[in-house]
Write an enzyme that holds these catalytic residues in place. Structure first.
Site, short mmCIF file in Angstrom:
data_model
loop_
_atom_site.label_atom_id
_atom_site.label_comp_id
_atom_site.label_asym_id
_atom_site.label_seq_id
_atom_site.Cartn_x
_atom_site.Cartn_y
_atom_site.Cartn_z
N GLY B 166 -21.49 50.44 -4.33
CA GLY B 166 -22.34 49.28 -4.05
C GLY B 166 -21.57 48.03 -3.67
N GLU B 202 -6.92 50.59 0.61
CA GLU B 202 -7.29 51.23 1.88
C GLU B 202 -6.97 50.29 3.02
OE1 GLU B 202 -11.11 53.98 1.09
OE2 GLU B 202 -11.41 52.38 2.54
N LYS B 203 -6.55 50.82 4.13
CA LYS B 203 -6.33 50.03 5.33
C LYS B 203 -7.69 49.46 5.76
CE LYS B 203 -4.10 49.03 9.30
NZ LYS B 203 -3.36 47.78 9.23
N ASN B 292 -22.22 60.19 -1.00
CA ASN B 292 -23.24 59.88 -1.99
C ASN B 292 -23.97 61.16 -2.34
OD1 ASN B 292 -22.94 57.04 -2.33
ND2 ASN B 292 -23.68 56.83 -0.24
N ARG B 294 -26.71 62.13 -3.70
CA ARG B 294 -28.11 61.89 -4.08
C ARG B 294 -28.93 61.63 -2.83
NH1 ARG B 294 -27.98 56.47 -2.84
NH2 ARG B 294 -26.03 55.44 -3.34
N VAL B 297 -31.45 55.56 -0.15
CA VAL B 297 -32.54 54.60 0.09
C VAL B 297 -33.10 54.78 1.51
CG1 VAL B 297 -33.10 52.13 0.29
CG2 VAL B 297 -31.52 52.90 -1.48
#
Lengths: 169, 503
Positions: B166, B202-203, B292, B294, B297
């Site tokens: 998130g 992370e780049k 993800n 799941r 949205v």
């Protein structure tokens, strides 16, 4: 009848003169322009407004002294007062950024942090209180430079909409 | 595996209702759970049964695994659908469901474990041959080690919480002199948000697009992808507008990304609906971001262009049914979703909980509103501010934009402030209309989107506000008792009136 209207983000209120002509007709002068307005109030407080043949469907929502005006998908936040109310509110410091300023809770929530104490000198835009609502922390900022003279906010307490939090003078 | 007869939906708001709708259509009974703040919520009334699970804060109700399991037992449910958020990506909850003999409608705990922690997911993906954004595969132990690594891959970089999601706890570092303070603040944010201060590097890709691929797998290893969703319209790493097809994907790139997403899902023995998120750079190279595990949205846009019901597919997969499809359906037309939030963009997106005093929801052809609110409902201040998802379908992207605008123009919510005007400004933005908007779009266009006011409408609003105030004053005067000098009798005092009657 003279009103003073302040759009959100503006510091000065503009005088607006309204003359009721009867039969839902009004003559309104603002910023030097006079409009013939046909404004019919419908049920649920909706206003059907005709200005120069253009039709506007207007919805309102009240939030304290501020009025949310929704028309054609645009929301304007406007504070309207007549001369008497203007004088009263100037004394309460709600209409202008001059003088005593009361910072209130913009929504119900929980005070998670109080960033100032009574007597602190603050700058315009400086954070005063953090209120949490809907899993978001919101820092409420000082509307002006000045001194914190009253503090109502307490950490960990729940506050209602428009609850008094801080006074800056 | 036996057919599912009763599903407990371990969630609230629009997603709980969304899941219940499909259950009803499949003849499956539904059980809602609710906190003290949600007794009046719509999901409670939509369900066949509803069980109380505790106080308003979610960590004392919706997130308490044992309460949810007890509720399922009490209601005699045989399966749990977690929706999104809350317990939807919690592997220990899946194991607890398994132990309690409840079917968890979602992937197995092992797949969640493999994809849950971002550094582990990256390591797994590198092993499976999936391209990942250059960066560390393990949380970095010390600031010295981190600095040395960054000197090797170059700035800018992103510091991310290993246990995160998130967009929380992420820090972008552009200058070496800011590195140490950003590192410290990323670690403390990670600890606060996730109870784990592990941070990896992370780049940072310039102007990337966030494009994700919906995947679906059955229990027998059959895995397909269901095309992509373009989710680059983000604010604070939270999606605001989603669409499919992505305006930047060619059929070839779609096929290639789809293939890689299927490979990623297979590498962790995935089952059910999942989403593989990618960043696509300016040269149209794509890199795995995270998976993800799941329902998302933004699943409605995929449903619009594929004609599938993803919740029904999840239930069938959980029952052990074989996947009927062997390849991705070709995208049919175009779909856009916008998220309606109870927030005030003009006040730095401040949340706006409260009572909805009036509500008019858009309708018309090919318009869908997934919502959990109704007139008279009080939006509580303890949950997140999304109140509805408005999605549309149209044959082309241009028509889909016009339809979304039309639907938003019909949407009236009174009593609370919403981001509807902001959403309309996004859809009217030339960059959005052009279709080549990257993840910095909303930040870059911030002022233009908030200042998108028509001065003529502002003037009309001013006139309307003054008329409204005048009319209200008149009404108030009429209702004042005449004896107080009010105008209940046309402004005439009772003494004068008495005198006039005598005449």
């Amino acid at each position: 009848m003279r009103y003073f209207a302040k759009q959100q983000g503006q510091k000065e209120a503009a005088p607006v003169d309204l003359e009721p002509l009867g039969n839902d007709q009004y003559k309104i002068t603002v910023n030097g322009t006079t409009y013939q307005v046909d404004a019919l109030e419908l049920e649920h407080g909706t206003l059907s407004m005709l200005v120069d043949g253009e039709s506007y469907n207007v919805e309102f929502e009240e939030n304290g002294d501020e009025l949310g005006v929704l028309l054609r998908g645009q929301v304007n936040r406007i504070d309207v007062a007549d001369e008497r109310r203007l004088r009263l509110r100037a004394a309460n410091a709600a209409f202008s950024v001059e003088g005593k300023q009361l910072v209130t809770a913009p929504m119900p929530g929980k005070v998670v942090k109080v960033l100032v104490k009574v007597g602190d000198e603050v700058k315009e835009g400086q954070g005063l209180v953090v209120v949490e609502a809907m899993k978001m922390e919101n820092e409420l900022k000082s509307p002006k430079a000045g001194k914190v003279t009253e503090l109502f906010a307490k950490e960990g307490t729940a506050v209602e909409n428009n609850a008094k939090l801080v006074v800056v003078e | 595996m036996p057919k599912i007869r009763k599903v407990l939906v371990a969630n609230r708001g629009e997603i709980a209702i969304r899941v219940m709708r499909t259950c009803k259509e499949l003849g499956i009974a539904t059980v809602a759970v609710y906190s003290e703040a949600d007794r009046s919520a719509l999901h409670v009334r939509t369900a066949d049964q509803a069980i109380f699970v505790g106080p308003p804060p979610s960590r004392e109700s919706y997130l308490v695994q044992q309460r949810i399991l007890d509720a399922a037992k009490q209601a005699g449910a045989d399966a749990i659908h977690p929706g999104y958020g809350f317990l939807s990506e919690n592997a220990s909850f899946v194991r607890a469901c398994d132990a309690a003999g409840l079917t968890f409608i979602g992937p197995p705990a092992s797949a969640m474990d493999s994809m849950g922690e971002k550094t582990r997911a990256r390591a797994n993906m590198i092993k499976a041959g999936v391209p990942v954004v250059p960066g560390t595969t393990e949380p970095v132990a010390s600031v010295e080690e981190a600095r040395a690594y960054v000197e090797k891959i170059g700035l800018p970089v992103m510091l991310k919480a290993a246990g995160g999601g998130g967009g929380k706890g992420m820090r972008k570092v552009e200058r070496m002199e800011d590195f140490e303070s950003s590192w410290r603040s990323a670690k403390s944010a990670a600890l606060n948000a996730f109870g784990n201060d592990a941070v990896y590097i992370e780049k940072y890709l310039e102007k990337p697009h966030h494009v994700e691929i919906q995947v679906f797998a059955d229990q027998y290893g059959n895995t397909i992808h269901l095309n992509e969703r373009e989710c680059s319209a983000q604010r604070r790493h939270q999606k605001v507008v989603e669409e499919t097809p992505s305006p930047i994907l060619s059929p070839e790139l779609r096929a290639k990304m789809g293939e890689v997403a299927v490979k990623a899902a297979k590498a962790v023995n995935y089952v059910g609906a999942g989403t593989v998120e990618f960043l696509v750079d300016v040269h149209r190279n794509f890199y795995f971001l995270e998976m993800n595990t799941r329902l998302q949205v933004e699943h409605p846009v995929t449903e619009w262009v594929t004609g599938l019901d993803l919740v029904a597919m999840q239930i069938r997969a959980a029952e052990g049914e074989k996947l009927g499809l062997t390849e991705a359906p070709r995208p049919n037309g175009h779909s856009i979703e916008v998220r309606v939030y109870a927030e005030d963009p003009s006040r730095n997106f401040m949340p706006s909980p409260g009572k909805i005093t009036y509500l008019r929801v858009p309708g018309g052809p090919n318009v869908r509103d997934d919502s959990g609110v109704f007139p008279g409902y009080t939006v509580p201040n303890v949950y997140d501010p999304m109140i509805s998802k408005l999605s549309v379908w149209a044959p082309t992207r241009r028509e889909a934009i016009a339809r979304t605008q039309r639907a938003l123009s019909e949407y009236v919510v009174k009593g609370i402030t919403t981001n509807i005007r902001y959403l309309r400004a996004i859809l009217a933005n030339p960059e959005f209309i052009e279709g080549d908007y990257d993840t910095s779009f909303l930040t870059r266009q911030h002022d233009a989107l908030l200042g998108a006011e028509d001065p003529k409408l502002s003037e009309m609003a001013l006139l309307a506000s003054v008329v409204h105030t005048y009319q209200k004053d008149q009404k108030r005067l009429k209702t004042l008792p005449a004896a107080t000098g009010g105008q209940g009798n046309g402004g005439v005092s009772p003494w004068k009136l008495a005198l006039r009657t005598r005449r």
